[in-house]
Design an enzyme around this catalytic site. Structure first.
Site, short mmCIF file in Angstrom:
data_model
loop_
_atom_site.label_atom_id
_atom_site.label_comp_id
_atom_site.label_asym_id
_atom_site.label_seq_id
_atom_site.Cartn_x
_atom_site.Cartn_y
_atom_site.Cartn_z
N TYR A 59 22.68 5.65 -7.88
CA TYR A 59 21.78 4.50 -7.70
C TYR A 59 21.68 4.18 -6.22
O TYR A 59 22.71 4.12 -5.53
CB TYR A 59 22.32 3.27 -8.44
CG TYR A 59 21.34 2.79 -9.48
CD1 TYR A 59 20.08 2.34 -9.10
CD2 TYR A 59 21.65 2.81 -10.84
CE1 TYR A 59 19.16 1.94 -10.05
CE2 TYR A 59 20.74 2.40 -11.79
CZ TYR A 59 19.49 1.96 -11.39
OH TYR A 59 18.58 1.57 -12.32
N GLU A 61 19.08 1.68 -4.79
CA GLU A 61 17.98 0.73 -4.53
C GLU A 61 17.97 0.32 -3.07
O GLU A 61 19.03 0.04 -2.49
CB GLU A 61 18.16 -0.52 -5.40
CG GLU A 61 17.80 -0.28 -6.85
CD GLU A 61 18.15 -1.47 -7.72
OE1 GLU A 61 19.13 -2.17 -7.38
OE2 GLU A 61 17.45 -1.68 -8.72
N ASP A 219 -6.30 8.99 -0.45
CA ASP A 219 -5.43 9.58 -1.46
C ASP A 219 -5.70 11.09 -1.41
O ASP A 219 -6.69 11.57 -1.94
CB ASP A 219 -5.76 9.01 -2.84
CG ASP A 219 -4.97 9.68 -3.96
OD1 ASP A 219 -4.27 10.68 -3.68
OD2 ASP A 219 -5.05 9.21 -5.11
N THR A 245 0.47 13.06 -4.04
CA THR A 245 1.50 13.56 -4.93
C THR A 245 2.16 14.74 -4.23
O THR A 245 1.60 15.29 -3.29
CB THR A 245 0.90 14.05 -6.28
OG1 THR A 245 -0.12 15.01 -5.99
CG2 THR A 245 0.31 12.90 -7.08
N LYS A 248 1.14 19.04 -6.57
CA LYS A 248 -0.10 19.82 -6.78
C LYS A 248 -0.11 20.97 -5.76
O LYS A 248 0.71 21.87 -5.85
CB LYS A 248 -1.31 18.90 -6.67
CG LYS A 248 -1.30 17.79 -7.73
CD LYS A 248 -2.54 16.96 -7.68
CE LYS A 248 -2.62 15.97 -8.81
NZ LYS A 248 -1.80 14.76 -8.63
N ARG A 254 7.60 16.77 -9.14
CA ARG A 254 6.66 15.71 -9.55
C ARG A 254 7.02 14.41 -8.86
O ARG A 254 8.12 13.89 -9.04
CB ARG A 254 6.83 15.57 -11.06
CG ARG A 254 5.79 14.85 -11.82
CD ARG A 254 5.80 15.30 -13.27
NE ARG A 254 5.22 16.64 -13.36
CZ ARG A 254 3.91 16.89 -13.29
NH1 ARG A 254 3.05 15.91 -13.18
NH2 ARG A 254 3.47 18.12 -13.34
N1 PLP Z 1 -4.29 10.61 -7.12
C1 PLP Z 1 -5.01 11.70 -7.40
C2 PLP Z 1 -6.17 12.05 -6.51
C3 PLP Z 1 -4.69 12.49 -8.51
O1 PLP Z 1 -5.44 13.57 -8.80
C4 PLP Z 1 -3.57 12.12 -9.32
C5 PLP Z 1 -3.16 12.92 -10.48
O2 PLP Z 1 -3.77 13.77 -10.98
C6 PLP Z 1 -2.88 10.96 -8.98
C7 PLP Z 1 -3.25 10.23 -7.89
C8 PLP Z 1 -1.76 10.45 -9.84
O3 PLP Z 1 -0.64 11.23 -9.81
P1 PLP Z 1 0.50 11.08 -10.95
O4 PLP Z 1 0.01 11.83 -12.14
O5 PLP Z 1 1.71 11.67 -10.29
O6 PLP Z 1 0.66 9.63 -11.23
#
Ligand code: PLP
Length: 411
Positions: A59, A61, A219, A245, A248, A254
């Site tokens: 843990y 935090e 993002d 993320t 990918k 993950r």
């Molecule tokens: N942002 C984008 C552009 C995504 O394509 C995804 C997932 O496919 C996410 C955020 C969310 O990721 P997670 O599935 O890890 O929550």
């Protein structure tokens, strides 16, 4: 599968034959299937090992104590090793993107990263300008069934009739809605996103109307690997906050990451913990650190170049076979086939289900100006990151396009 996978299987089987049986089936599926889901990949054994390591027991935090000039950063004792791990992980990710942005490596997922990123600078009810789900955005970019659509006043910029971002419309929407945050990034967008242009539009409209600058958030979950390898323009230096993320194109475990300009560091850290999450997943942070090390290597950069070459080769073959590809092609690791004109009776779901029977895995996807529900959808999304990890080159993907065309022709 690797010797390491055999070891995991045997270790689990000695305690839970049932879980081992299910795991064995999944190992076979991953080994035998052609995996074309654009958001998936296969991690290295080192990353698998890290995620299965004893860091899961700890843990922690809070944040490494050193981060806030010696102030007590963690809520528990015994964190000397995870402190080192987390600092190392942060430094490595800065190295991957060659940036001095602050980085938070604790988000449990991309969705958690986006939630914390929004909440670091916004209040519920504030306006966010984003791409819409039908045009390729993610659920967390304002879908009505997601926290983003429920908590914020979401407004959307358009794509043109080919599915390409309409930057003129984006500028108009900034002027009309005066959003507090503008979001770029997508889950199903095959073209380069011009971050520099968006930055200039934000600045230009703000100056024209004497308004304070809204936040610019990117993002880059899908394209982060391409940004790392130089195959997509970087949002660093342009955006205020960048989320991604790690699982990918970055080919890590993950999870999520948030980068931000240094002046937003405390807001972002506070929004991740204690606001949005509890204890960090230190075992995943260990995996993220290894993924960052891997992403710094020339071999990784060559891998990403091959992902893009494979994507273009497969996409070109589909075009040659008469398919309608949104935006007319691809610049990245994915592309979208739109059946609405060429095969009006076909849904994305029908194609997805039929290909499943032939051990080809992809997902149905909405297309620009979609007429069907997302459950049926009129298109499919295809990505090349996972099978490129398995070592396949252009000819494999061209052959798969021919095979898919053959299967579709019998539907
Ligand atoms: N942002 C984008 C552009 C995504 O394509 C995804 C997932 O496919 C996410 C955020 C969310 O990721 P997670 O599935 O890890 O929550």
């Amino acid at each position: 599968m690797s010797k390491y996978n055999d070891y995991i299987y045997d270790t689990i089987a000695s305690v839970s034959p049932r879980v081992a049986e299910i795991l064995g089936n999944e190992m076979n599926r991953q080994e035998e299937n052609c995996e074309l889901i654009a958001s998936e990949n296969f991690v290295s054994d080192a990353i698998l090992a890290a995620v299965g390591s004893c860091f899961t027991n700890k843990y922690a935090e809070g944040y490494p104590t050193s981060r806030y000039s010696g102030r007590e950063g963690r809520y528990y004792g015994g964190t000397q090793n995870v402190d080192e791990l987390e600092e190392y992980c942060c430094n490595k990710w800065r190295e991957v993107f060659n940036t001095d942005y602050h980085v938070n490596v604790q988000p449990h997922s991309g969705s958690q990263a986006n939630f914390a990123a929004y909440m670091s600078v916004l209040n519920p009810g504030d306006t966010i300008l984003s791409m819409s789900l039908e045009n390729g955005a993610h659920l967390t970019h304002g879908s009505s069934v997601n926290f983003s659509g429920k908590l914020f006043n979401m407004v959307f910029y358009d794509v043109d009739k080919n599915g390409t971002i309409d930057y003129f419309n984006l500028a108009q929407k900034i002027a009309i809605y005066n959003p507090k945050l503008i979001l770029a990034g997508a889950s199903a967008y095959p073209r380069i996103i011009d971050f520099k242009k968006i930055r200039n539009l934000i600045d230009g409209v703000s100056d024209k109307y004497y308004r304070p600058r809204p936040y610019f958030m990117v993002d880059m979950a899908h394209i982060a690997g391409l940004v790392a390898a130089g195959d997509h323009p970087s949002p660093f230096g342009l955006a205020d906050i960048i989320t991604t993320t790690t699982h990918k194109t970055l080919r890590g475990p993950r999870g999520g990451l948030i980068f931000c300009k240094p002046e937003l560091a405390k807001k972002v850290d506070g929004a991740v913990f204690p606001f949005a999450q509890g204890g960090p997943l230190e075992h995943v942070i260990a995996g993220k650190a290894i993924a960052a090390e891997e992403a710094c290597t020339p071999a990784y950069k060559e891998y990403i170049h091959q992902v893009v070459r494979n994507s273009k080769a497969m996409c070109d073959k589909f075009i040659e076979l008469g398919y309608d590809i949104t935006t007319g092609g691809t610049d990245n690791h994915l592309f979208l086939i739109d059946f609405s004109k060429t095969h009006p009776n076909l849904t994305g779901k029908m194609v997805q289900d039929e290909l499943d029977k032939h051990n080809i895995t992809l997902n149905k996807n909405c297309v620009p100006n979609e007429k069907r529900s997302p459950v049926q959808a009129s298109g499919v999304r295809i990505g090349t990151a996972a099978m490129t990890t398995k070592g396949y080159k252009e000819q494999y993907f061209i052959d798969k396009a021919i095979e898919i065309d053959n299967i579709i022709s019998h539907l």
